[in-house]
Design a protein around this motif. Structure first.
Motif, PDB file in Angstrom:
ATOM      1  N   ARG A 118       0.831  -1.211   0.000  1.00 20.08           N
ATOM      2  CA  ARG A 118       0.000   0.000   0.000  1.00 20.08           C
ATOM      3  C   ARG A 118       0.866   1.262   0.000  1.00 20.08           C
ATOM      4  O   ARG A 118       0.617   2.231   0.709  1.00 20.08           O
ATOM      5  CB  ARG A 118      -0.981   0.017   1.175  1.00 20.08           C
ATOM      6  CG  ARG A 118      -1.879  -1.206   1.293  1.00 20.08           C
ATOM      7  CD  ARG A 118      -2.829  -1.436   0.154  1.00 20.08           C
ATOM      8  NE  ARG A 118      -3.794  -0.343   0.004  1.00 20.08           N
ATOM      9  CZ  ARG A 118      -4.446  -0.097  -1.125  1.00 20.08           C
ATOM     10  NH1 ARG A 118      -4.247  -0.854  -2.180  1.00 20.08           N
ATOM     11  NH2 ARG A 118      -5.290   0.890  -1.217  1.00 20.08           N
ATOM     12  N   VAL A 119       1.906   1.240  -0.827  1.00 20.13           N
ATOM     13  CA  VAL A 119       2.802   2.388  -0.943  1.00 20.13           C
ATOM     14  C   VAL A 119       2.041   3.526  -1.617  1.00 20.13           C
ATOM     15  O   VAL A 119       1.426   3.338  -2.666  1.00 20.13           O
ATOM     16  CB  VAL A 119       4.068   2.018  -1.763  1.00 20.13           C
ATOM     17  CG1 VAL A 119       4.922   3.245  -2.022  1.00 20.13           C
ATOM     18  CG2 VAL A 119       4.860   0.933  -1.048  1.00 20.13           C
ATOM     19  N   ARG A 120       2.085   4.687  -1.001  1.00 19.66           N
ATOM     20  CA  ARG A 120       1.415   5.865  -1.549  1.00 19.66           C
ATOM     21  C   ARG A 120       2.303   6.469  -2.630  1.00 19.66           C
ATOM     22  O   ARG A 120       3.429   6.871  -2.361  1.00 19.66           O
ATOM     23  CB  ARG A 120       1.135   6.879  -0.447  1.00 19.66           C
ATOM     24  CG  ARG A 120       0.173   6.346   0.584  1.00 19.66           C
ATOM     25  CD  ARG A 120      -0.241   7.425   1.567  1.00 19.66           C
ATOM     26  NE  ARG A 120      -1.314   6.969   2.410  1.00 19.66           N
ATOM     27  CZ  ARG A 120      -2.598   6.875   2.036  1.00 19.66           C
ATOM     28  NH1 ARG A 120      -2.950   7.227   0.831  1.00 19.66           N
ATOM     29  NH2 ARG A 120      -3.513   6.435   2.875  1.00 19.66           N
ATOM     30  N   LEU A 121       1.761   6.507  -3.838  1.00 21.59           N
ATOM     31  CA  LEU A 121       2.527   7.002  -4.979  1.00 21.59           C
ATOM     32  C   LEU A 121       2.128   8.427  -5.325  1.00 21.59           C
ATOM     33  O   LEU A 121       0.935   8.748  -5.379  1.00 21.59           O
ATOM     34  CB  LEU A 121       2.269   6.135  -6.216  1.00 21.59           C
ATOM     35  CG  LEU A 121       2.775   4.710  -6.191  1.00 21.59           C
ATOM     36  CD1 LEU A 121       2.387   3.999  -7.472  1.00 21.59           C
ATOM     37  CD2 LEU A 121       4.279   4.682  -6.005  1.00 21.59           C
ATOM     38  N   GLY A 122       3.121   9.243  -5.596  1.00 18.58           N
ATOM     39  CA  GLY A 122       2.856  10.550  -6.168  1.00 18.58           C
ATOM     40  C   GLY A 122       2.404  10.360  -7.608  1.00 18.58           C
ATOM     41  O   GLY A 122       2.752   9.376  -8.269  1.00 18.58           O
ATOM     42  N   ALA A 123       1.630  11.311  -8.108  1.00 21.19           N
ATOM     43  CA  ALA A 123       1.103  11.213  -9.472  1.00 21.19           C
ATOM     44  C   ALA A 123       2.224  11.103 -10.503  1.00 21.19           C
ATOM     45  O   ALA A 123       2.138  10.310 -11.443  1.00 21.19           O
ATOM     46  CB  ALA A 123       0.205  12.421  -9.776  1.00 21.19           C
ATOM     47  N   ASP A 124       3.291  11.884 -10.321  1.00 21.04           N
ATOM     48  CA  ASP A 124       4.388  11.850 -11.286  1.00 21.04           C
ATOM     49  C   ASP A 124       5.104  10.500 -11.285  1.00 21.04           C
ATOM     50  O   ASP A 124       5.495   9.998 -12.344  1.00 21.04           O
ATOM     51  CB  ASP A 124       5.384  12.975 -11.005  1.00 21.04           C
ATOM     52  CG  ASP A 124       4.795  14.360 -11.266  1.00 21.04           C
ATOM     53  OD1 ASP A 124       3.652  14.468 -11.756  1.00 21.04           O
ATOM     54  OD2 ASP A 124       5.491  15.350 -10.980  1.00 21.04           O
ATOM     55  N   THR A 125       5.263   9.893 -10.114  1.00 27.33           N
ATOM     56  CA  THR A 125       5.893   8.575 -10.024  1.00 27.33           C
ATOM     57  C   THR A 125       5.024   7.524 -10.690  1.00 27.33           C
ATOM     58  O   THR A 125       5.512   6.671 -11.441  1.00 27.33           O
ATOM     59  CB  THR A 125       6.161   8.194  -8.553  1.00 27.33           C
ATOM     60  OG1 THR A 125       7.037   9.171  -7.984  1.00 27.33           O
ATOM     61  CG2 THR A 125       6.790   6.815  -8.440  1.00 27.33           C
ATOM     62  N   ARG A 126       3.725   7.592 -10.444  1.00 23.69           N
ATOM     63  CA  ARG A 126       2.789   6.650 -11.071  1.00 23.69           C
ATOM     64  C   ARG A 126       2.897   6.749 -12.594  1.00 23.69           C
ATOM     65  O   ARG A 126       2.961   5.746 -13.298  1.00 23.69           O
ATOM     66  CB  ARG A 126       1.358   6.956 -10.611  1.00 23.69           C
ATOM     67  CG  ARG A 126       0.321   5.981 -11.118  1.00 23.69           C
ATOM     68  CD  ARG A 126      -1.088   6.412 -10.708  1.00 23.69           C
ATOM     69  NE  ARG A 126      -1.191   6.808  -9.319  1.00 23.69           N
ATOM     70  CZ  ARG A 126      -1.463   5.971  -8.310  1.00 23.69           C
ATOM     71  NH1 ARG A 126      -1.669   4.689  -8.551  1.00 23.69           N
ATOM     72  NH2 ARG A 126      -1.548   6.423  -7.079  1.00 23.69           N
ATOM     73  N   VAL A 127       2.942   7.973 -13.102  1.00 21.62           N
ATOM     74  CA  VAL A 127       3.050   8.186 -14.551  1.00 21.62           C
ATOM     75  C   VAL A 127       4.366   7.617 -15.071  1.00 21.62           C
ATOM     76  O   VAL A 127       4.394   6.932 -16.096  1.00 21.62           O
ATOM     77  CB  VAL A 127       2.913   9.687 -14.898  1.00 21.62           C
ATOM     78  CG1 VAL A 127       3.338   9.964 -16.326  1.00 21.62           C
ATOM     79  CG2 VAL A 127       1.480  10.161 -14.664  1.00 21.62           C
ATOM     80  N   GLU A 128       5.455   7.874 -14.362  1.00 21.90           N
ATOM     81  CA  GLU A 128       6.746   7.382 -14.833  1.00 21.90           C
ATOM     82  C   GLU A 128       6.800   5.861 -14.849  1.00 21.90           C
ATOM     83  O   GLU A 128       7.367   5.266 -15.771  1.00 21.90           O
ATOM     84  CB  GLU A 128       7.882   7.959 -13.989  1.00 21.90           C
ATOM     85  CG  GLU A 128       9.229   7.690 -14.622  1.00 21.90           C
ATOM     86  CD  GLU A 128      10.359   8.469 -13.988  1.00 21.90           C
ATOM     87  OE1 GLU A 128      11.394   8.607 -14.665  1.00 21.90           O
ATOM     88  OE2 GLU A 128      10.228   8.916 -12.831  1.00 21.90           O
ATOM     89  N   ILE A 129       6.208   5.209 -13.864  1.00 21.93           N
ATOM     90  CA  ILE A 129       6.146   3.743 -13.878  1.00 21.93           C
ATOM     91  C   ILE A 129       5.347   3.273 -15.095  1.00 21.93           C
ATOM     92  O   ILE A 129       5.735   2.311 -15.765  1.00 21.93           O
ATOM     93  CB  ILE A 129       5.550   3.199 -12.564  1.00 21.93           C
ATOM     94  CG1 ILE A 129       6.511   3.463 -11.394  1.00 21.93           C
ATOM     95  CG2 ILE A 129       5.260   1.699 -12.679  1.00 21.93           C
ATOM     96  CD1 ILE A 129       5.929   3.197 -10.019  1.00 21.93           C
ATOM     97  N   ALA A 130       4.263   3.963 -15.412  1.00 24.51           N
ATOM     98  CA  ALA A 130       3.463   3.604 -16.596  1.00 24.51           C
ATOM     99  C   ALA A 130       4.278   3.756 -17.873  1.00 24.51           C
ATOM    100  O   ALA A 130       4.202   2.912 -18.774  1.00 24.51           O
ATOM    101  CB  ALA A 130       2.199   4.460 -16.654  1.00 24.51           C
TER     102      ALA A 130
END
Length: 171
Positions: free
Chosen positions: A47-59
């Motif tokens: 349940r790691v809280r991701l910042g929006a930019d990190t989520r996008v970069e993983i995508a």
């Protein structure tokens, strides 16, 4: 130029040490696809809280390694950190059309929005005879807004470059 090993190390640092090390090992031995699957599963499990930019970069990295579709739902299920980001995933949007004659005949799928400028990164797919989208986009386009115009087109397999253009345009 982006040093992808640094990016992977940053992703691994989001996890507890043992699992972060597993992600690093996947990178080191050339098992990036498995590493991304493992990363997203571990992020969700913890349940790691991701910042929006990190989520996008993983995508974006997942797109580059051909596993975006298989991790997208799980990545979306990871909790956010609640802070505004400069980028946001807009997957699941409606296909756009009529934006640029160079993209006529393609289905344009909104993917990532730069929240400051409103610029949009789209994937341009061919519709397969059975109705699905082509697995790999033919182009990536950075649009000035949801309605265009196209500011820059990138060839297939250039997701990272298109992402960097979008991210740089919002600086």
């Amino acid at each position: 130029m982006i040093d992808e090993a640094v990016v992977w190390d940053r992703f691994a640092a989001l996890l507890p040490d043992a699992e972060g090390d597993e992600v690093r090992v996947c990178w080191a031995i050339g098992e990036q696809e498995a590493g991304l699957e493992y990363l997203v599963d571990a992020l969700l499990r913890h349940r790691v809280r991701l910042g929006a930019d990190t989520r996008v970069e993983i995508a974006v990295v997942s797109e580059g390694w051909g596993v975006r579709e298989s991790v997208a739902r799980r990545l979306a299920d990871c909790p956010g950190d609640g802070l505004p980001g400069g980028l946001e995933l807009v997957e699941g949007g409606v296909a756009l059309g009529g934006i640029d004659p160079r993209l006529d005949g393609f289905l344009l799928i909104p993917w990532i929005r730069a929240t400051g400028s409103g610029r949009l990164l789209v994937r341009a797919h061919v519709e397969e005879p059975w109705g699905d989208l082509s697995l790999i986009p033919e182009y990536y386009g950075v649009l000035a807004s949801e309605r265009g115009p196209v500011l820059r087109l990138f060839e297939s397999f250039s997701a990272r470059e298109a992402f960097e253009e979008l991210r740089g345009s919002d600086a």
